[in-house]
Design a protein around this motif. Sequence first.
Motif, PDB file in Angstrom:
ATOM      1  N   ASP A  11      59.044  40.717  19.295  1.00  0.00           N
ATOM      2  CA  ASP A  11      57.940  41.606  18.977  1.00  0.00           C
ATOM      3  C   ASP A  11      58.433  43.027  18.737  1.00  0.00           C
ATOM      4  OD1 ASP A  11      55.302  41.382  18.489  1.00  0.00           O
ATOM      5  OD2 ASP A  11      54.691  41.057  20.571  1.00  0.00           O
ATOM      6  N   GLY A  12      59.759  43.185  18.716  1.00  0.00           N
ATOM      7  CA  GLY A  12      60.316  44.529  18.535  1.00  0.00           C
ATOM      8  C   GLY A  12      60.005  45.458  19.696  1.00  0.00           C
ATOM      9  N   LEU A  13      59.879  44.897  20.905  1.00  0.00           N
ATOM     10  CA  LEU A  13      59.533  45.740  22.053  1.00  0.00           C
ATOM     11  C   LEU A  13      60.706  46.631  22.448  1.00  0.00           C
ATOM     12  CD1 LEU A  13      57.593  43.047  24.104  1.00  0.00           C
ATOM     13  CD2 LEU A  13      56.650  44.869  22.691  1.00  0.00           C
ATOM     14  N   GLY A  14      61.919  46.201  22.122  1.00  0.00           N
ATOM     15  CA  GLY A  14      63.073  47.086  22.253  1.00  0.00           C
ATOM     16  C   GLY A  14      63.656  47.218  23.649  1.00  0.00           C
ATOM     17  N   GLN A  15      63.241  46.358  24.569  1.00  0.00           N
ATOM     18  CA  GLN A  15      63.782  46.451  25.924  1.00  0.00           C
ATOM     19  C   GLN A  15      65.290  46.156  25.939  1.00  0.00           C
ATOM     20  OE1 GLN A  15      61.603  47.364  28.726  1.00  0.00           O
ATOM     21  NE2 GLN A  15      60.630  47.966  26.821  1.00  0.00           N
ATOM     22  N   ALA A  17      67.379  46.843  23.609  1.00  0.00           N
ATOM     23  CA  ALA A  17      68.097  47.993  23.056  1.00  0.00           C
ATOM     24  C   ALA A  17      68.275  49.092  24.100  1.00  0.00           C
ATOM     25  CB  ALA A  17      67.353  48.541  21.838  1.00  0.00           C
ATOM     26  N   LEU A  18      67.455  49.081  25.143  1.00  0.00           N
ATOM     27  CA  LEU A  18      67.628  50.065  26.215  1.00  0.00           C
ATOM     28  C   LEU A  18      68.745  49.624  27.152  1.00  0.00           C
ATOM     29  CD1 LEU A  18      63.882  50.763  27.152  1.00  0.00           C
ATOM     30  CD2 LEU A  18      65.333  51.980  25.521  1.00  0.00           C
ATOM     31  N   PRO A  21      72.498  48.990  24.133  1.00  0.00           N
ATOM     32  CA  PRO A  21      72.255  49.628  22.828  1.00  0.00           C
ATOM     33  C   PRO A  21      73.391  49.424  21.829  1.00  0.00           C
ATOM     34  CG  PRO A  21      72.675  51.286  24.527  1.00  0.00           C
ATOM     35  CD  PRO A  21      72.571  49.972  25.231  1.00  0.00           C
ATOM     36  N   LEU A  26      66.701  48.857  17.189  1.00  0.00           N
ATOM     37  CA  LEU A  26      65.525  48.679  16.341  1.00  0.00           C
ATOM     38  C   LEU A  26      65.743  49.463  15.052  1.00  0.00           C
ATOM     39  CD1 LEU A  26      62.597  49.095  18.916  1.00  0.00           C
ATOM     40  CD2 LEU A  26      63.637  46.982  18.085  1.00  0.00           C
ATOM     41  N   ASP A  27      65.242  48.921  13.944  1.00  0.00           N
ATOM     42  CA  ASP A  27      65.333  49.670  12.692  1.00  0.00           C
ATOM     43  C   ASP A  27      64.068  50.519  12.513  1.00  0.00           C
ATOM     44  OD1 ASP A  27      63.291  48.035  11.790  1.00  0.00           O
ATOM     45  OD2 ASP A  27      64.554  46.884  10.410  1.00  0.00           O
ATOM     46  N   ASP A  28      63.949  51.139  11.346  1.00  0.00           N
ATOM     47  CA  ASP A  28      62.822  52.051  11.102  1.00  0.00           C
ATOM     48  C   ASP A  28      61.463  51.371  11.246  1.00  0.00           C
ATOM     49  OD1 ASP A  28      64.498  54.100  10.693  1.00  0.00           O
ATOM     50  OD2 ASP A  28      64.351  54.126   8.501  1.00  0.00           O
ATOM     51  N   GLU A  29      61.448  50.060  10.987  1.00  0.00           N
ATOM     52  CA  GLU A  29      60.183  49.320  11.108  1.00  0.00           C
ATOM     53  C   GLU A  29      60.018  48.719  12.498  1.00  0.00           C
ATOM     54  OE1 GLU A  29      58.139  49.365   8.482  1.00  0.00           O
ATOM     55  OE2 GLU A  29      59.663  50.596   7.487  1.00  0.00           O
ATOM     56  N   GLU A  30      60.885  49.123  13.431  1.00  0.00           N
ATOM     57  CA  GLU A  30      60.894  48.607  14.801  1.00  0.00           C
ATOM     58  C   GLU A  30      61.154  47.101  14.829  1.00  0.00           C
ATOM     59  OE1 GLU A  30      58.269  50.259  17.694  1.00  0.00           O
ATOM     60  OE2 GLU A  30      58.237  52.227  16.743  1.00  0.00           O
ATOM     61  N   CYS A  53      64.183  40.867  28.108  1.00  0.00           N
ATOM     62  CA  CYS A  53      63.255  40.589  27.007  1.00  0.00           C
ATOM     63  C   CYS A  53      61.975  39.955  27.539  1.00  0.00           C
ATOM     64  CB  CYS A  53      63.888  39.659  25.978  1.00  0.00           C
ATOM     65  SG  CYS A  53      62.698  39.205  24.690  1.00  0.00           S
ATOM     66  N   PRO A  54      60.843  40.627  27.374  1.00  0.00           N
ATOM     67  CA  PRO A  54      59.589  40.109  27.924  1.00  0.00           C
ATOM     68  C   PRO A  54      59.130  38.819  27.263  1.00  0.00           C
ATOM     69  CG  PRO A  54      59.421  42.446  27.418  1.00  0.00           C
ATOM     70  CD  PRO A  54      60.687  41.963  26.785  1.00  0.00           C
TER      71      PRO A  54
ATOM     72  N   TRP B 300      56.129  46.314  33.620  1.00  0.00           N
ATOM     73  CA  TRP B 300      56.764  45.005  33.525  1.00  0.00           C
ATOM     74  C   TRP B 300      58.254  45.092  33.808  1.00  0.00           C
ATOM     75  CZ3 TRP B 300      60.594  42.315  31.199  1.00  0.00           C
ATOM     76  CH2 TRP B 300      60.459  40.922  31.099  1.00  0.00           C
ATOM     77  N   LYS B 340      55.677  53.250  23.167  1.00  0.00           N
ATOM     78  CA  LYS B 340      56.743  52.890  24.100  1.00  0.00           C
ATOM     79  C   LYS B 340      57.197  54.143  24.826  1.00  0.00           C
ATOM     80  CE  LYS B 340      58.381  49.358  20.900  1.00  0.00           C
ATOM     81  NZ  LYS B 340      59.382  49.021  19.890  1.00  0.00           N
ATOM     82  N   ARG B 383      62.814  53.162  17.304  1.00  0.00           N
ATOM     83  CA  ARG B 383      64.270  53.074  17.121  1.00  0.00           C
ATOM     84  C   ARG B 383      64.987  54.240  17.808  1.00  0.00           C
ATOM     85  NH1 ARG B 383      65.634  56.864  13.212  1.00  0.00           N
ATOM     86  NH2 ARG B 383      63.708  57.673  12.343  1.00  0.00           N
TER      87      ARG B 383
END
Lengths: 63, 407
Positions: A11-15, A17-18, A21, A26-30, A53-54, B300, B340, B383
């Motif tokens: 879902d592009g939540l990006g967890q 990437a934290l 990294p 994530l890219d510009d469109e997440e 990852c959720p 979460w 986020k 991003r």
Amino acid sequence: MKITVDHGLCDGLGQCALVAPEVFALDDEERLVVAPEAARGSAGKVAAAARACPVRAISVEGS
Amino acid sequence: MREVVVVGAGLAGVRAGESLRAQGFAGRLTVVSDERELPYDRPPLTKQLLSGTMTEADVRLAGAEDLGARWVRGTAAVGLDRERRRVRLADGAELPYDGVVLAPGAKARAWSGAVPRAGVLTVRGLDDVRRLRAEVDGGAREVVIVGAGFVGVELASSLSGLGVRVTLVEPFGRPLRALGGTVSGVVAEAAGRAGVVLRLGTGVRGFRDDGGRVVAVELVDGSVLPTPLVVVAIGMVPATDWLAESGLALPSGRIHCDERLFARSGGGSGAPDPRVVVAGDAACCDAVRAADGPVALEHWSNAAAQGELAARNLLAGPAAAEPYDHVPSFWTTAFGLRIKSVGLPGTGDRTVAEAGDPAGGAVLEAHYRDGRLVGAVSVEQGRLLSAYARRLRGERMIASGTEPSGT
């Protein structure tokens, strides 16, 4: 190490990437982009990213 | 350690169980929950599940059934006797333990005054969402949501998407105000575009009913909002009443734990109990701090990370336990916006919009305190967040006296 992302689940939540990294971003469109070659030597961090990852979209095989 | 009891079968409790098994714990594992449900994940409840894009099967927490655990469902824990090392249950049973993971979570905060018997809901668990969805499917075409925090805003978004006319009442003036002014403004604008009526800066005085069913909400400014359905979304209360006699420190009802997630004793000593670890929404951990003290997290990622580490530390014992080292993070979606955050936005004294175009519904807002980064919030700029997370990690290492290693 083989990293597979299920883009149907992601879902592009990006967890991830934290947590790792250098491997996940994530890219510009997440949308998630993965740099599997950057994962060498950081198996622990990649595994932690998968656990973060959720929606469980990331699976990792080998180390 | 041969007997471990986990109290709570939400994300933190299930992750604790998984972590115990992953560490090779082969003893008896008992998971206690006051809900009858199989473990489920909470973030989709107010969004995908309510909207109907996910089913109940989709929100179950995968892996829970593989824990090799004894499940005690539908029975609340009512006491923790640390001297005799027993968890007491509502049915009178006692579970002996060598170690216990406290992950009881929270309950929706109830309205403090009188409410009509029918038509006024709170939303926290799966059953609450079923009830809300049944009201909508049963013909409710209007709703008043009281409180524009995360739950209130997510519900407003999902319900308006289902064609329900939503009025969102927020006495403190802004939706998602914890995230900072610019983000709040972007969300308010998107809510307005979706047809949600915002009543900001005025509170609720009370409810009117007809034969026990709500028919209207009275606001402090004197206006009356006719409605067949109300959702009270004014935050959560840690589910820790049952620990009142445990001798644990319970500031503001949260279980106070040290940096390694061991529960602290009350009564001034503050000594951590090596057999009791804490995780999730009910925890208040010394390792998560703002300038003026520990901050409780209700996210979460925190529940997942604390559940995992709490179990590991319980098995390792205090001497070998690792400190909780987690950059807080949060996400939500509402009105088509991906929101986020990292760090602790809302604990700063200054915010700066550092990227994006708020007028176009995109912004990255950084939160600073005394000139140091404490958090960042993104709307459609996700991003950029990992770079802020990295900076936050660096700030924290400087604050704790260790230089960032750059790895």
